[in-house]
Design an enzyme around this catalytic site. Structure first.
Site, PDB file in Angstrom:
ATOM      1  N   ARG A   1      -7.262   4.212  11.022  1.00  0.00           N
ATOM      2  CA  ARG A   1      -6.589   3.479   9.942  1.00  0.00           C
ATOM      3  C   ARG A   1      -7.581   2.762   9.021  1.00  0.00           C
ATOM      4  O   ARG A   1      -7.698   1.550   9.002  1.00  0.00           O
ATOM      5  CB  ARG A   1      -5.584   2.486  10.495  1.00  0.00           C
TER       6      ARG A   1
ATOM      7  N   CYS B   1       0.800  -1.227   0.000  1.00  0.00           N
ATOM      8  CA  CYS B   1       0.000   0.000   0.000  1.00  0.00           C
ATOM      9  C   CYS B   1       0.835   1.281   0.000  1.00  0.00           C
ATOM     10  O   CYS B   1       0.289   2.359  -0.162  1.00  0.00           O
ATOM     11  CB  CYS B   1      -0.937   0.008   1.208  1.00  0.00           C
TER      12      CYS B   1
ATOM     13  N   GLU C   1      -7.379  -6.191   0.110  1.00  0.00           N
ATOM     14  CA  GLU C   1      -7.530  -4.899   0.790  1.00  0.00           C
ATOM     15  C   GLU C   1      -6.452  -3.950   0.322  1.00  0.00           C
ATOM     16  O   GLU C   1      -5.438  -4.348  -0.218  1.00  0.00           O
ATOM     17  CB  GLU C   1      -7.533  -5.066   2.305  1.00  0.00           C
TER      18      GLU C   1
ATOM     19  N   ARG D   1      -9.251   1.097   5.880  1.00  0.00           N
ATOM     20  CA  ARG D   1      -8.805   0.231   4.806  1.00  0.00           C
ATOM     21  C   ARG D   1      -9.988  -0.100   3.912  1.00  0.00           C
ATOM     22  O   ARG D   1     -11.120  -0.183   4.375  1.00  0.00           O
ATOM     23  CB  ARG D   1      -8.218  -1.088   5.336  1.00  0.00           C
TER      24      ARG D   1
END
Length: 167
Positions: free
Chosen positions: A158, A80, A117, A160
């Site tokens: 956070r 990511c 993800e 996702r």
């Protein structure tokens, strides 16, 4: 029925081998190679495959959710850093953008279910659009949700993007 686990980080692979040996995740082989070098033949005989597996969060989560070990599934959490707001935001031009390599294997092997993800950011959402276009072009139905880490008790947000694709 065995699972295929793949990562390039030696520590992550050793951790994964320990989790497999302890029976915390489905029995399988941990392959320490870049996804760039994997071929369709490398995946023959495996009921499930987990890419960028790091510490085997996907197979553990699937097992906790009641997903049978012998039900075919592929999972992956593509790097990511190139899509994160915290990074250099090089996106699709970053050498760590490995979706094309994972998608090549998906297209060749056509697993029935794929979970994945990515970071929730403007670039992450662009990434998801490209992922869905690729998967839908291979006759997958796709869906996604944005979930925060705080939703499972972490002390931070956070966010996702989690996605699923059904053949």
């Amino acid at each position: 029925m065995k699972a295929f686990y793949n990562d390039i980080e030696p520590f992550a692979c050793e951790w994964s081998r320990n989790l497999v040996a302890a029976g915390r995740v489905p029995a399988g082989d941990v392959v320490e190679r870049s996804i760039v070098d994997l071929k369709q033949e490398d995946l023959h005989g495996y009921v499930s495959a987990h890419f960028f597996s790091v510490i085997l969060g996907w197979p553990l989560a699937l097992r906790m959710a009641g997903w049978p070990d012998d039900r075919p599934v592929w999972t992956g959490s593509c790097p990511c850093q190139s899509f994160s707001n915290a990074g250099k935001q090089r996106g699709f031009d970053d050498e760590r953008h490995l979706w094309p390599d994972w998608f090549r294997l998906i297209r060749e092997c056509h697993p029935p279910v794929v979970f994945g993800e990515q970071v929730d950011s403007p670039l992450g959402r662009e990434w998801l659009d490209a992922v869905f276009a690729d998967l839908e072009g291979e006759d997958y139905a796709c869906g996604a949700a944005v979930l925060p880490a705080a939703g499972i008790g972490a002390p931070h947000g956070r966010h996702r993007i989690y996605f699923v694709a059904f053949a």
